[in-house]
Design an enzyme around this catalytic site. Structure first.
Site, PDB file in Angstrom:
ATOM      1  N   LYS A  53       0.824  -1.208   0.000  1.00  0.00           N
ATOM      2  CA  LYS A  53       0.000   0.000   0.000  1.00  0.00           C
ATOM      3  C   LYS A  53       0.857   1.256   0.000  1.00  0.00           C
ATOM      4  CE  LYS A  53      -3.127  -2.998   0.056  1.00  0.00           C
ATOM      5  NZ  LYS A  53      -2.625  -4.348  -0.310  1.00  0.00           N
ATOM      6  N   ILE A 185      -3.895  -9.302  -5.817  1.00  0.00           N
ATOM      7  CA  ILE A 185      -2.479  -8.990  -5.635  1.00  0.00           C
ATOM      8  C   ILE A 185      -1.848  -8.593  -6.965  1.00  0.00           C
ATOM      9  CG2 ILE A 185      -0.220  -9.911  -4.971  1.00  0.00           C
ATOM     10  CD1 ILE A 185      -1.639 -11.697  -2.948  1.00  0.00           C
ATOM     11  N   THR A 272       1.176 -14.456  -9.332  1.00  0.00           N
ATOM     12  CA  THR A 272       0.254 -14.247  -8.200  1.00  0.00           C
ATOM     13  C   THR A 272      -1.008 -15.070  -8.440  1.00  0.00           C
ATOM     14  OG1 THR A 272      -0.757 -12.317  -9.268  1.00  0.00           O
ATOM     15  CG2 THR A 272       1.093 -11.899  -7.804  1.00  0.00           C
ATOM     16  N   HIS A 447     -21.048  17.124   4.833  1.00  0.00           N
ATOM     17  CA  HIS A 447     -20.991  17.567   3.440  1.00  0.00           C
ATOM     18  C   HIS A 447     -19.913  18.640   3.278  1.00  0.00           C
ATOM     19  CE1 HIS A 447     -22.364  18.782  -0.559  1.00  0.00           C
ATOM     20  NE2 HIS A 447     -22.262  20.040  -0.151  1.00  0.00           N
TER      21      HIS A 447
END
Length: 474
Positions: A53, A185, A272, A447
């Site tokens: 990440k 992945i 992967t 908001h």
């Protein structure tokens, strides 16, 4: 003679599940020893969730700077210092793994570095330590995690043919990267490297990317991949590779193509295709612990194995291989050992995929809800109608909500779009507490924020969205 250590709770593995189990057991007054063969934090902190990440975030920032022209921001001479980026990433990892080590120390947990193997139902020996060690325990929690699966013809060498760990440790950005496996992945890593300048080719043997994920969500990601120049081969197998004068030539074969295999030329190959539980190194038979045909350890809702004082958590216990699932399982096992009433019985476990845009979902999909006999309403709200998404120039995607037609209970939520990984938390809370449409719809959402999309999608399911034309779902 080995050194003999006696403890109330032994935890094997200091990954997300293991270290949380150890901390919780210590909180509840137990004497705890943790055996970890490498560094605290396991795959997640060291070579998985956290470093990936970090790389994905850095690559996203590079991409954002390149596309800032629409906001009136022009950056000339943008340069990526990949070595420095890698050093920054490793710094993040070091802070977190060091933090885990300090947490264990502060809680009074003894950390032993080495590999544990059962010698009986009440003891393990630890190899790889400075001196032979035998640990005897009253209860044991096994949390040894998983490892990448290899495929024939693509043996990992850590440099040119790599698993997810190797892909995070490249010395330079590969000019061309072939990703074998179109799961989360592969797509997360491939997308990051595409933004850093790699030419990415994805080879997936099934007919869809991200198998098992709602195709409505995947379509949005596929569109972005195409925009980034990522080549995707579906229903295609990678058969092997050869060195072609310094480059790698991967042979691929598409299903139903009589012309035979074609090739993909690249500079590195990322494989992967899944992960397998790490249970084969434990000598479980000596403890009497049973595994299934795939090496997973069957457990009950307390995470007990067939041997009542031995527990299994995380990837080795089956189910989704997710750190947050392991966290909760670790807590449960520790609490049960300490005599508390606890069970692993979640109504939903969120899944998050850090593609571009992000995907997150929790609870039941529409087909799953109907298969369970529920008549449902579907609400959708697009990020293109959300003020905060527009001001961030991130409008791809939507929120999709599955609601019971009669009861108006929230059964599932799926999101593809900006910050989906954070937005899914509200959905999880709603599902876990059995929230109804009014519980979310009448909650005032700040908001302008992305969270408003969740409330609008919930309202859309009953035809009451305020910021988009909406009729009651089919």
């Amino acid at each position: 003679m080995p050194t003999i250590v006696k403890t109330e709770v032994l935890v094997i593995g200091a990954g997300p599940g293991g270290y949380v189990a150890a901390l919780r057991a210590a909180q509840l007054g137990k004497k705890v020893v943790v055996v970890e063969r490498d560094k605290p934090g396991g795959t997640c902190l060291n070579v998985g969730c956290i470093p990936s990440k970090a790389l994905i975030t850095a690559a996203k920032l590079v991409d954002k700077i390149r596309e800032a022209g629409e906001m009136g921001i022009t950056v000339e001479g943008l340069k990526v210092d990949f070595a420095r980026m890698q050093a920054w990433k490793e710094g993040v990892v070091g802070k977190l793994t060091g933090g885990v080590k300090q947490l264990l120390k502060a809680a009074g947990v003894t950390l032993v570095t080495g590999e544990a193997r059962f010698v009986s139902p009440r003891a393990v020996e630890v190899v790889g330590t400075t001196e032979p060690t035998r640990i005897e325990f009253d209860a044991c929690i096994v949390a040894t995690g998983s490892r990448p699966v290899q495929v024939p013809g693509f043996a990992f060498d850590g440099k040119r043919v790599v698993d997810s760990t190797g892909a995070l440790a490249f010395a330079k950005v590969p000019d061309r990267l072939c990703v074998i496996g179109g799961g989360y992945i592969g797509l997360e890593t491939g997308t990051a490297y595409a933004k850093l300048g790699s030419k990415i080719t994805v080879v997936e043997m099934t007919e869809h990317l991200l198998p098992g994920t709602d195709p409505d969500l995947v379509t949005i990601v596929e569109r972005k991949l195409k925009k980034k120049g990522v080549a995707v081969h579906l229903k295609t197998r990678a058969k092997g590779f050869e060195d072609a004068g310094g480059a790698l030539r991967v042979a691929i074969e598409a299903e139903g193509h009589a012309s035979g295999p074609s090739t993909v030329e690249c500079d590195a190959i990322l494989v992967t295709v899944g992960r397998a539980p790490v249970t084969d190194t434990l000598d479980l038979a000596r403890a009497g612990v049973k595994t299934d045909a795939k090496g997973f350890i069957p457990v009950d809702e307390a995470r007990r194995t067939n041997v009542p004082h031995i527990y299994a958590i995380g990837d080795i216990a089956g189910g989704p291989m997710l750190a947050h699932k392991a966290y909760r399982e670790g807590e449960v096992a520790a609490e049960v050992i300490a005599g508390k009433k606890s069970a692993f019985d979640p109504r939903c476990i969120p899944a998050v995929i850090f593609t571009d845009p992000e995907i997150a979902y929790a609870g039941l999909s529409e087909p799953e809800a109907r298969a369970a006999g529920r008549d449902v309403l579907i609400g959708k709200f697009a990020f293109s109608a959300n003020g905060r998404a527009l001001t961030a120039a991130e409008t791809d995607g939507f929120v999709k909500v599955v609601v019971g037609r009669e009861e108006h209970d929230i059964l599932g939520v799926a999101i593809v779009g900006p910050e989906a990984s954070d937005l899914i938390a509200e959905a999880c809370l709603a599902i876990e507490m059995g929230a109804l449409v009014p519980d979310v719809a009448l909650t005032i959402h700040a908001h302008p924020t992305l969270s408003e999309t969740v409330a609008e999608a919930v309202r859309a399911a009953v035809g009451e969205a305020l910021h988009a034309a909406a009729k009651p779902s089919r």
